[in-house]
Design a protein around this motif. Structure first.
Motif, PDB file in Angstrom:
ATOM      1  N   LYS A  62       0.860  -1.181   0.000  1.00 37.09           N
ATOM      2  CA  LYS A  62       0.000   0.000   0.000  1.00 37.09           C
ATOM      3  C   LYS A  62       0.901   1.237   0.000  1.00 37.09           C
ATOM      4  O   LYS A  62       1.744   1.415   0.896  1.00 37.09           O
ATOM      5  N   ASP A  63       0.722   2.086  -1.005  1.00 38.83           N
ATOM      6  CA  ASP A  63       1.518   3.306  -1.101  1.00 38.83           C
ATOM      7  C   ASP A  63       0.933   4.378  -0.186  1.00 38.83           C
ATOM      8  O   ASP A  63      -0.187   4.256   0.321  1.00 38.83           O
ATOM      9  N   LYS A  64       1.707   5.467  -0.017  1.00 40.28           N
ATOM     10  CA  LYS A  64       1.237   6.555   0.833  1.00 40.28           C
ATOM     11  C   LYS A  64      -0.002   7.233   0.267  1.00 40.28           C
ATOM     12  O   LYS A  64      -0.786   7.832   0.997  1.00 40.28           O
ATOM     13  N   ASN A  65      -0.177   7.149  -1.051  1.00 47.70           N
ATOM     14  CA  ASN A  65      -1.362   7.753  -1.659  1.00 47.70           C
ATOM     15  C   ASN A  65      -2.612   6.884  -1.513  1.00 47.70           C
ATOM     16  O   ASN A  65      -3.691   7.247  -1.979  1.00 47.70           O
ATOM     17  N   GLY A  66      -2.456   5.704  -0.881  1.00 48.77           N
ATOM     18  CA  GLY A  66      -3.603   4.849  -0.611  1.00 48.77           C
ATOM     19  C   GLY A  66      -3.826   3.735  -1.613  1.00 48.77           C
ATOM     20  O   GLY A  66      -4.686   2.879  -1.391  1.00 48.77           O
ATOM     21  N   LEU A  67      -3.080   3.722  -2.717  1.00 53.47           N
ATOM     22  CA  LEU A  67      -3.257   2.663  -3.717  1.00 53.47           C
ATOM     23  C   LEU A  67      -2.702   1.334  -3.190  1.00 53.47           C
ATOM     24  O   LEU A  67      -1.661   1.300  -2.535  1.00 53.47           O
ATOM     25  N   GLN A  68      -3.421   0.227  -3.499  1.00 52.10           N
ATOM     26  CA  GLN A  68      -3.016  -1.100  -3.041  1.00 52.10           C
ATOM     27  C   GLN A  68      -2.693  -2.001  -4.227  1.00 52.10           C
ATOM     28  O   GLN A  68      -3.289  -1.883  -5.304  1.00 52.10           O
ATOM     29  N   TYR A  69      -1.758  -2.942  -3.979  1.00 53.37           N
ATOM     30  CA  TYR A  69      -1.343  -3.870  -5.022  1.00 53.37           C
ATOM     31  C   TYR A  69      -1.185  -5.252  -4.401  1.00 53.37           C
ATOM     32  O   TYR A  69      -0.730  -5.394  -3.271  1.00 53.37           O
ATOM     33  N   TRP A  70      -1.583  -6.306  -5.159  1.00 48.61           N
ATOM     34  CA  TRP A  70      -1.416  -7.693  -4.735  1.00 48.61           C
ATOM     35  C   TRP A  70      -0.550  -8.450  -5.726  1.00 48.61           C
ATOM     36  O   TRP A  70      -0.582  -8.168  -6.942  1.00 48.61           O
ATOM     37  N   GLY A  71       0.221  -9.381  -5.227  1.00 47.06           N
ATOM     38  CA  GLY A  71       0.940 -10.277  -6.110  1.00 47.06           C
ATOM     39  C   GLY A  71      -0.031 -11.186  -6.844  1.00 47.06           C
ATOM     40  O   GLY A  71      -1.148 -11.437  -6.378  1.00 47.06           O
ATOM     41  N   SER A  72       0.378 -11.733  -7.971  1.00 49.14           N
ATOM     42  CA  SER A  72      -0.529 -12.511  -8.823  1.00 49.14           C
ATOM     43  C   SER A  72      -1.105 -13.738  -8.121  1.00 49.14           C
ATOM     44  O   SER A  72      -2.243 -14.135  -8.388  1.00 49.14           O
ATOM     45  N   SER A  73      -0.348 -14.337  -7.215  1.00 49.58           N
ATOM     46  CA  SER A  73      -0.823 -15.559  -6.555  1.00 49.58           C
ATOM     47  C   SER A  73      -1.489 -15.283  -5.206  1.00 49.58           C
ATOM     48  O   SER A  73      -1.851 -16.212  -4.485  1.00 49.58           O
ATOM     49  N   TRP A  74      -1.654 -13.977  -4.864  1.00 47.89           N
ATOM     50  CA  TRP A  74      -2.193 -13.644  -3.558  1.00 47.89           C
ATOM     51  C   TRP A  74      -3.487 -12.825  -3.630  1.00 47.89           C
ATOM     52  O   TRP A  74      -4.008 -12.403  -2.599  1.00 47.89           O
ATOM     53  N   THR A  75      -4.016 -12.623  -4.792  1.00 49.30           N
ATOM     54  CA  THR A  75      -5.133 -11.696  -4.960  1.00 49.30           C
ATOM     55  C   THR A  75      -6.310 -12.016  -4.045  1.00 49.30           C
ATOM     56  O   THR A  75      -6.897 -11.113  -3.441  1.00 49.30           O
ATOM     57  N   HIS A  76      -6.654 -13.269  -3.922  1.00 49.96           N
ATOM     58  CA  HIS A  76      -7.845 -13.642  -3.150  1.00 49.96           C
ATOM     59  C   HIS A  76      -7.511 -14.220  -1.777  1.00 49.96           C
ATOM     60  O   HIS A  76      -8.421 -14.606  -1.044  1.00 49.96           O
ATOM     61  N   ARG A  77      -6.248 -14.269  -1.421  1.00 53.26           N
ATOM     62  CA  ARG A  77      -5.894 -14.918  -0.151  1.00 53.26           C
ATOM     63  C   ARG A  77      -5.218 -13.990   0.843  1.00 53.26           C
ATOM     64  O   ARG A  77      -5.116 -14.313   2.020  1.00 53.26           O
ATOM     65  N   ALA A  78      -4.722 -12.843   0.400  1.00 48.75           N
ATOM     66  CA  ALA A  78      -3.989 -11.943   1.300  1.00 48.75           C
ATOM     67  C   ALA A  78      -4.778 -10.647   1.513  1.00 48.75           C
ATOM     68  O   ALA A  78      -5.342 -10.086   0.574  1.00 48.75           O
ATOM     69  N   ARG A  79      -4.810 -10.199   2.761  1.00 48.05           N
ATOM     70  CA  ARG A  79      -5.457  -8.931   3.071  1.00 48.05           C
ATOM     71  C   ARG A  79      -4.863  -8.351   4.355  1.00 48.05           C
ATOM     72  O   ARG A  79      -4.368  -9.071   5.236  1.00 48.05           O
ATOM     73  N   CYS A  80      -4.926  -7.025   4.434  1.00 49.24           N
ATOM     74  CA  CYS A  80      -4.474  -6.291   5.612  1.00 49.24           C
ATOM     75  C   CYS A  80      -5.663  -5.469   6.112  1.00 49.24           C
ATOM     76  O   CYS A  80      -6.073  -4.520   5.447  1.00 49.24           O
ATOM     77  N   PRO A  81      -6.255  -5.813   7.266  1.00 47.44           N
ATOM     78  CA  PRO A  81      -7.439  -5.087   7.739  1.00 47.44           C
ATOM     79  C   PRO A  81      -7.139  -3.608   7.991  1.00 47.44           C
ATOM     80  O   PRO A  81      -6.322  -3.258   8.838  1.00 47.44           O
ATOM     81  N   HIS A  82      -7.826  -2.724   7.260  1.00 48.75           N
ATOM     82  CA  HIS A  82      -7.590  -1.285   7.402  1.00 48.75           C
ATOM     83  C   HIS A  82      -8.042  -0.763   8.760  1.00 48.75           C
ATOM     84  O   HIS A  82      -7.555   0.281   9.225  1.00 48.75           O
ATOM     85  N   SER A  83      -8.954  -1.474   9.411  1.00 47.17           N
ATOM     86  CA  SER A  83      -9.468  -1.003  10.691  1.00 47.17           C
ATOM     87  C   SER A  83      -8.385  -0.975  11.766  1.00 47.17           C
ATOM     88  O   SER A  83      -8.539  -0.295  12.793  1.00 47.17           O
ATOM     89  N   GLN A  84      -7.288  -1.678  11.539  1.00 46.49           N
ATOM     90  CA  GLN A  84      -6.219  -1.728  12.530  1.00 46.49           C
ATOM     91  C   GLN A  84      -5.088  -0.742  12.235  1.00 46.49           C
ATOM     92  O   GLN A  84      -4.160  -0.623  13.044  1.00 46.49           O
ATOM     93  N   PHE A  85      -5.169  -0.051  11.105  1.00 50.84           N
ATOM     94  CA  PHE A  85      -4.066   0.831  10.701  1.00 50.84           C
ATOM     95  C   PHE A  85      -3.855   1.960  11.712  1.00 50.84           C
ATOM     96  O   PHE A  85      -2.722   2.352  11.990  1.00 50.84           O
ATOM     97  N   GLU A  86      -4.955   2.510  12.245  1.00 46.19           N
ATOM     98  CA  GLU A  86      -4.828   3.640  13.166  1.00 46.19           C
ATOM     99  C   GLU A  86      -4.068   3.255  14.431  1.00 46.19           C
ATOM    100  O   GLU A  86      -3.492   4.110  15.103  1.00 46.19           O
ATOM    101  N   ARG A  87      -4.053   1.971  14.760  1.00 44.75           N
ATOM    102  CA  ARG A  87      -3.331   1.493  15.935  1.00 44.75           C
ATOM    103  C   ARG A  87      -1.896   1.102  15.611  1.00 44.75           C
ATOM    104  O   ARG A  87      -1.174   0.590  16.467  1.00 44.75           O
ATOM    105  N   GLY A  88      -1.484   1.309  14.357  1.00 41.59           N
ATOM    106  CA  GLY A  88      -0.140   0.938  13.948  1.00 41.59           C
ATOM    107  C   GLY A  88       0.025  -0.554  13.715  1.00 41.59           C
ATOM    108  O   GLY A  88       1.135  -1.083  13.756  1.00 41.59           O
ATOM    109  N   ASP A  89      -1.104  -1.254  13.470  1.00 39.53           N
ATOM    110  CA  ASP A  89      -1.093  -2.699  13.243  1.00 39.53           C
ATOM    111  C   ASP A  89      -1.293  -2.968  11.758  1.00 39.53           C
ATOM    112  O   ASP A  89      -2.360  -2.703  11.193  1.00 39.53           O
TER     113      ASP A  89
END
Length: 467
Positions: A62-89
């Protein structure tokens, strides 16, 4: 990967001071893995986040401008919950992990006040059974595979939540009820543990569930002796037989007594060859065997029928008391006995009035309070095994009212005897008068003289009274 972490560390240390943290994470194949990544900063500007896998390149970023990118083999299996970002997680969640997902992951967080890097080792554990569903008596292998292999550490096994004595990554056994159930491989590495499980199911006789299983039944009750094969298995020469002592290893397909009723009397192939006994007798106790031939292999499973009854006895010195004893044909699994007095009211509602411990129950005197239904419950290490019931009747009278009833009966008997005696005397007197009258009637003149004499006597007595 070590060199990459070192280079990142040198660069970020020269710029703003960097951190490189090593963390091991265990995950079972097919489950979800959470890779931790924390970043402490008071800046309100969102940092840039990069998750990278050495073998597969970029996982998610995830870039500072908010754009997100996934690797080709991770599109449907990898995620980072945005709800935890404010806590530095910025932890990464990987779903349905596979053996190929095991390895080293790098988390890089670039903020206004520096760069933080975390190094996570994802250790995948997979337990497999081969063949998947073995036939009873055949060879079976249970293996525990750890990826990457360099982080295998120690291995120990659990079977149905109990330790299984081996530290090897592969267990070879004969398929039987003894090894059926849930196998768990516990992997230890640097003080941490991860685990994975697999279920081993064996084709063959599934009921009884284990060899020499004990079945408990009370005298007079009904019971079904199970003899059930795996679904789809139709054994040749199926048999359910009672074994004589000393014949455990002899194949003697004798029929059951006529009192047993087959559960599946149909002539069509079936996997259920159980039999039901509608009324158990004490002599029905013993060892029974379920057997059949599947793919040329003779499968057997033994079971033991334990019969329970209650013996009632009256002590010689206390004829108005009753002693109840709970009797079982096999007490090897019994650890405790419990007596329950069951009372039924006029509405049919059942209630328990008293509970006592012990194999024997002594009732001081049979009365309205303790007569009725007494149940003996017997327990094993795992809980209730069975129960048997006995009815106590007031055959000798009520203890609380016995003396009064006896005195009333005695009075009635005495009164009746006196009445009969009086009636007998009256009858005797009447009989004597009758006989006397008959003798007098034979002499009419004598009767006239008697009457005349009697009349004269009465006349003289009257005259005497007048003077």
């Amino acid at each position: 990967m070590l060199s990459e972490c070192f280079i990142f560390g040198v660069i970020t240390f020269l710029i703003a001071g960097a951190q490189c943290q090593d963390t091991e994470v265990f995950a079972e194949a097919g489950s979800q893995a959470v890779l931790p990544c924390k970043y402490s900063s008071k800046s309100r500007v969102a940092p840039a986040i990069l998750w990278n896998n050495g073998n597969k390149g970029t996982v998610w970023r995830k870039d500072k401008n908010g754009l997100q990118y996934w690797g080709s083999s991770w599109t449907h299996r990898a995620r980072c919950p945005h709800s935890q970002f404010e806590r530095g997680d910025f932890s990464l969640q990987l779903n349905d992990v596979t053996e190929q997902d095991g390895g080293i992951y790098l988390c890089r967080v670039v903020g206004d006040h520096g760069v933080t890097e975390s190094r996570i080792v994802l250790i995948i554990i997979k337990v497999s059974v081969s063949p998947v569903v073995p036939m009873s008596g055949s060879d079976v292998s249970i293996s525990c595979k750890v990826t990457p292999e360099s982080h295998r550490g120690t291995v120990r096994w659990m079977l149905n939540n109990r330790p299984f004595g081996t530290a090897k990554s592969v267990v070879n056994e004969k398929a039987s009820a003894r090894v059926t159930g849930n196998w768990t491989c516990v992997v230890g590495y640097k003080g941490k543990e991860g685990r994975a499980s697999a279920t081993l199911t064996v084709k063959g006789i599934i009921q009884p569930s284990k060899d020499y299983a004990k079945l408990y039944a009370a005298v007079g009750s009904a019971i079904t002796l199970p003899c059930v094969f795996s679904p789809g298995l139709f054994p040749a020469k199926p048999a359910l037989e009672k074994l004589k002592p000393g014949s455990l290893f002899l194949h003697t397909p004798d029929r059951l007594p006529a009192s047993f009723i087959a559960s599946s009397p149909s002539s069509q192939p079936t996997s259920d060859h159980s039999a039901t006994l509608n009324e158990v007798e004490f002599e029905d106790q013993g060892t029974y065997r379920c057997s059949g031939v599947v793919k040329g292999q003779w499968l057997t499973r033994n079971m033991q029928l334990v019969v329970a009854k209650i013996d009632s006895s009256t002590p010689s010195k206390k004829r108005d008391s009753v002693t109840l004893t709970c009797q079982l044909t096999d007490t090897s699994e019994v650890v405790d006995y419990e007596w329950v007095h069951v009372v039924h009211d006029i509405n049919g509602t059942q209630s328990v009035e008293s509970i006592q411990k012990g194999k024997t129950l002594s009732l001081g005197k049979v009365s309205e309070e303790n007569q009725g239904e007494w149940t003996c419950r017997f327990y094993g290490q795992q809980g209730l095994l069975g129960n048997v019931t006995h009815h106590v009747h007031m055959m000798g009278g009520l203890s609380g009212k016995k003396s009064s009833s006896v005195s009333n009966n005695t009075t009635a008997v005495v009164g009746l005897s006196i009445l009969l005696l009086v009636l007998l005397l009256v009858l005797v007197k009447m009989y004597l008068n009758h006989q006397r009258r008959k003798r007098i009637l034979q002499y009419p003149a004598l009767e006239t003289i008697v009457h005349t004499t009697s009349n004269e006597r009465e006349e003289r007595e009257r005259n005497r009274e007048k003077k």
